[in-house]
Design a protein around this motif. Structure first.
Motif, mmCIF file in Angstrom:
data_model
loop_
_atom_site.group_PDB
_atom_site.id
_atom_site.type_symbol
_atom_site.label_atom_id
_atom_site.label_comp_id
_atom_site.label_asym_id
_atom_site.label_seq_id
_atom_site.Cartn_x
_atom_site.Cartn_y
_atom_site.Cartn_z
ATOM 1 N N CYS A 43 8.491 38.508 3.922
ATOM 2 C CA CYS A 43 8.244 37.707 5.118
ATOM 3 C C CYS A 43 7.647 36.356 4.751
ATOM 4 N N ASN A 44 6.663 36.359 3.874
ATOM 5 C CA ASN A 44 6.032 35.100 3.488
ATOM 6 C C ASN A 44 7.031 34.161 2.816
ATOM 7 N N ALA A 45 7.850 34.699 1.927
ATOM 8 C CA ALA A 45 8.837 33.860 1.240
ATOM 9 C C ALA A 45 9.818 33.250 2.233
ATOM 10 N N LEU A 46 10.255 34.028 3.216
ATOM 11 C CA LEU A 46 11.189 33.527 4.215
ATOM 12 C C LEU A 46 10.529 32.498 5.132
ATOM 13 N N LEU A 47 9.266 32.734 5.501
ATOM 14 C CA LEU A 47 8.556 31.775 6.351
ATOM 15 C C LEU A 47 8.356 30.447 5.619
ATOM 16 N N VAL A 48 8.014 30.519 4.339
ATOM 17 C CA VAL A 48 7.848 29.292 3.551
ATOM 18 C C VAL A 48 9.169 28.542 3.445
ATOM 19 N N GLN A 49 10.261 29.274 3.261
ATOM 20 C CA GLN A 49 11.569 28.627 3.191
ATOM 21 C C GLN A 49 11.894 27.900 4.491
ATOM 22 N N LEU A 50 11.549 28.514 5.616
ATOM 23 C CA LEU A 50 11.765 27.861 6.906
ATOM 24 C C LEU A 50 10.920 26.599 7.034
ATOM 25 N N LEU A 51 9.643 26.685 6.647
ATOM 26 C CA LEU A 51 8.718 25.576 6.850
ATOM 27 C C LEU A 51 8.880 24.458 5.834
ATOM 28 N N GLU A 52 9.319 24.789 4.625
ATOM 29 C CA GLU A 52 9.395 23.787 3.561
ATOM 30 C C GLU A 52 10.778 23.158 3.428
ATOM 31 N N GLN A 53 11.820 23.879 3.825
ATOM 32 C CA GLN A 53 13.163 23.387 3.567
ATOM 33 C C GLN A 53 13.997 23.244 4.843
ATOM 34 N N ILE A 54 14.211 24.349 5.548
ATOM 35 C CA ILE A 54 15.217 24.353 6.607
ATOM 36 C C ILE A 54 14.769 23.552 7.827
#
Length: 631
Positions: free
Chosen positions: A339-350
């Protein structure tokens, strides 16, 4: 006739007596297993008519021994499903029974319309209920499960019955309007069977046919998830929702029909609603969240990314991100790291990459306040995603300010007359554009005629399908100008990069590139030669215009979204060549032979007077409002 005689008559082939004997099953719970040998006899595959026999039988006579065998077999199938529901069938017998049961199920399902109705004791709804009960129960045995899952036709049957129950809001309606008020147990078992195999192409095709099409499958999956979330929490229900999300994720097909149907028909709201609702469940629900987040992540990288992100923001994406981060931090259950990895991907990239789209920024302006309230909670300060959220919040704040600038009366879009002998700069609304391609603007018809004769007729073409609307391009243009005018450090960085390029590439036309695909607000500018900048939809004349009077610079915005990386070219006009001439004068004073890869700050301080002259040039252009106008 007493029961024993009826049983003997049934064993000898009488379907009437078989039906009579089977009616006793509900009253013989302790001895129900005694009926199995009788059913075993009537489910022998040898009694199945071939397609040719069935065609000849049903078309010429009203009665035939093989049709009576079909009738007896349907009675036996109904009785067998009741025994399974009563748990009266020994599990060890499944392996022997399946080779007899499956051929009959497939035969009745395949040739339902060809069998005369009087020779099938089951109605259509009851038949699919009976078949599904048998399939689901026998599939639970580890020895028979591989056989069941590999058998053609069964996913159509189970999907058809699953869709029937769901469309009736979980109420099972049998023939004669006999209803069962709660079909949830059967619904969830059916989805578990369907969902686990949906990634197999053949099974997926059967499921799609069984429910009536891809759009129906997407709608039914979402309805099942919504109804499950509205029911009392349980570990079993959690498992069912996982199956539903996993099935949806496994069949996500980019911008194909299933993804489009799933995400356009309330799928975004359902997914975000699930993320929010599951935080209140007191059961292990963290296994669901990674699947939901992966569906969102993939949908946000499709051709309709900005549309889906806008829907997600409207449905509460930002509060959901914060609540999921807090919940996973507190529980530390399975899926925490995912979950944390996916949330970071949303906030940092997408999500940062989407903040060049007008509709996204406009929606995030209304969504941010609620998220900020949640982000102020003490629990959120302990979350692993806090640094990513802070960087994202900083970027969002500035993009909202850029939006306010775009929507304010202060923002005016300027264009220059395309006639190189005129190049009058005026408001876009005061100029007329080419009616055929819509690219160049002119201050008058004479200017248009001159330009047509000189060059435009060689490049004019009807506009092709574009990914960006006029308003979207205008917003990106205003965003570039906002950053250029309101962030002195950013502008200084840009001009120093231009200075460096002019020094290392004398006489080469260049493009100043604003990279909107990166998270940092500053340090995302690059200067490239025009020849090295591939812009598929850029007008061909830009290379000619760049060299005319040094009164024009080329800017490009690049980013990611809508399924690909993109670049949009913007010409920037000025009423004089003072900017270019000023930079060229500074370059001329620099000693030759300096390292072309030298850091920009060091480069500007090589000569004592360079920094001062550079700042003086910027101040003069600011005072005279003589910087380029991006158009």
């Amino acid at each position: 006739m007493d029961p024993q005689k009826r049983a003997k008559s049934a064993a000898n082939g009488s379907w009437e007596d078989l039906k009579s004997v089977c009616s006793l099953i509900p009253n013989m719970a302790q001895d129900a297993v005694l009926f199995l040998p009788l059913l075993f006899v009537h489910l022998h595959p040898a009694g199945i008519p071939s397609p040719q026999e069935l065609d000849a039988i049903s078309g010429t006579v009203k009665s035939h021994p093989k049709l009576h065998r079909v009738l007896a077999a349907t009675v036996a199938l109904g009785a067998f499903s009741r025994l399974l529901e009563m748990h009266a069938v020994p599990v060890d017998s499944y392996l022997d029974l399946w080779p007899r049961i499956y051929p009959w199920i497939l035969f009745v399902h395949t040739y339902w319309d060809a069998i005369p109705p009087q020779f099938v004791v089951l109605g259509s709804k009851q038949a699919y209920s009976v078949f599904s009960t048998i399939i689901i129960q026998i599939n639970q045995h580890p020895d028979t499960s591989p056989l069941v899952r590999a058998a053609p036709g069964l996913h159509f049957i189970t999907a058809n019955w699953w869709a029937t129950i769901l469309r009736n809001d979980g109420v099972i309606v049998h023939e004669g309007d006999v209803t069962e008020s709660d079909g949830w147990g059967e619904l969830d078992k059916l989805l578990s069977f369907i969902g686990l195999d949906i990634e197999v192409a053949r099974n997926f095709d059967e499921v799609v046919d069984g429910v009536g099409g891809i759009r129906h499958l997407a709608s039914l999956l979402l309805k099942h998830i919504d109804m499950a979330l509205a029911s009392p929490p349980s570990n079993f229900r959690t498992g069912v929702i996982v199956v539903a999300f996993k099935a949806a994720y496994e069949r996500i097909d980019g911008d194909g029909p299933f993804s489009t149907a799933l995400l356009s028909r309330g799928g975004i709201s359902t997914i975000i609603g699930a993320l929010s609702a599951l935080n209140t469940w007191n059961v292990r629900a963290d296994s669901i969240k990674p699947w939901a987040l992966m569906i969102l992540r993939d949908s946000f990288q499709s051709l309709k990314s900005d549309r889906y992100i806008t829907k997600a923001l409207r449905a509460g994406l930002l509060p959901a991100i914060i609540s999921v981060a807090i919940a996973t931090q507190q529980t530390r259950l399975d899926g925490f790291n995912d979950c944390n990895a996916l949330l970071v991907q949303l906030l940092e990239q997408i999500l940062p990459a989407s903040l060049v789209y007008y509709r996204v920024v406009r929606q995030i302006k209304f969504s941010l306040p609620t998220a900020l309230v949640l982000a102020s909670a003490p629990d959120f300060t302990l979350c692993a995603i806090l640094p990513s959220w802070q960087r994202f919040e900083y970027l969002v704040t500035h993009r909202i300010a850029a939006l306010d600038h775009f929507e304010s009366p202060a923002w005016v879009c300027f264009k220059a007359c395309e006639n190189l002998r005129c190049m009058k700069i005026a408001k876009k609304s005061d100029l007329e554009k080419c009616s055929r391609c819509g690219v160049p603007y002119y201050c008058s018809q004479p200017c248009q005629k001159v330009d047509w004769k000189w060059s435009h007729r060689n490049v004019c073409r009807k506009p092709s399908q574009q990914n960006f609307s006029t308003r979207e391009k205008s917003f990106i243009r205003s965003l570039m100008e906002y950053n250029f005018r309101f962030f002195p450090k950013l502008r200084e960085d840009m001009l120093l990069r231009q200075l460096t390029f002019m020094y290392t590439h004398p006489g080469v036309a260049f493009v100043t590139v604003f990279d909107h695909a990166q998270m940092p607000l500053q340090g995302w500018i690059d200067v490239r030669s025009l020849e090295d900048t591939a812009v598929p939809d850029a007008p061909l004349r830009l290379s000619q215009l760049a060299l005319k009077g040094e009164r024009l610079q080329l800017y490009a915005a690049i980013g990611t979204g809508r399924g690909a990386s993109w670049m949009i070219m913007f010409p920037a006009w000025s009423s004089s060549s003072r900017l270019h001439d000023g930079l060229a004068a500074i370059v001329k004073e620099l000693p030759r032979g300096m390292d072309s890869h030298m850091d920009l700050v060091d480069f500007s301080e090589v000569h004592v007077g360079v920094k001062a002259k550079f700042c003086e040039l910027v101040a003069q252009l600011d005072a005279d409002n003589d910087f380029h106008r991006i158009s």
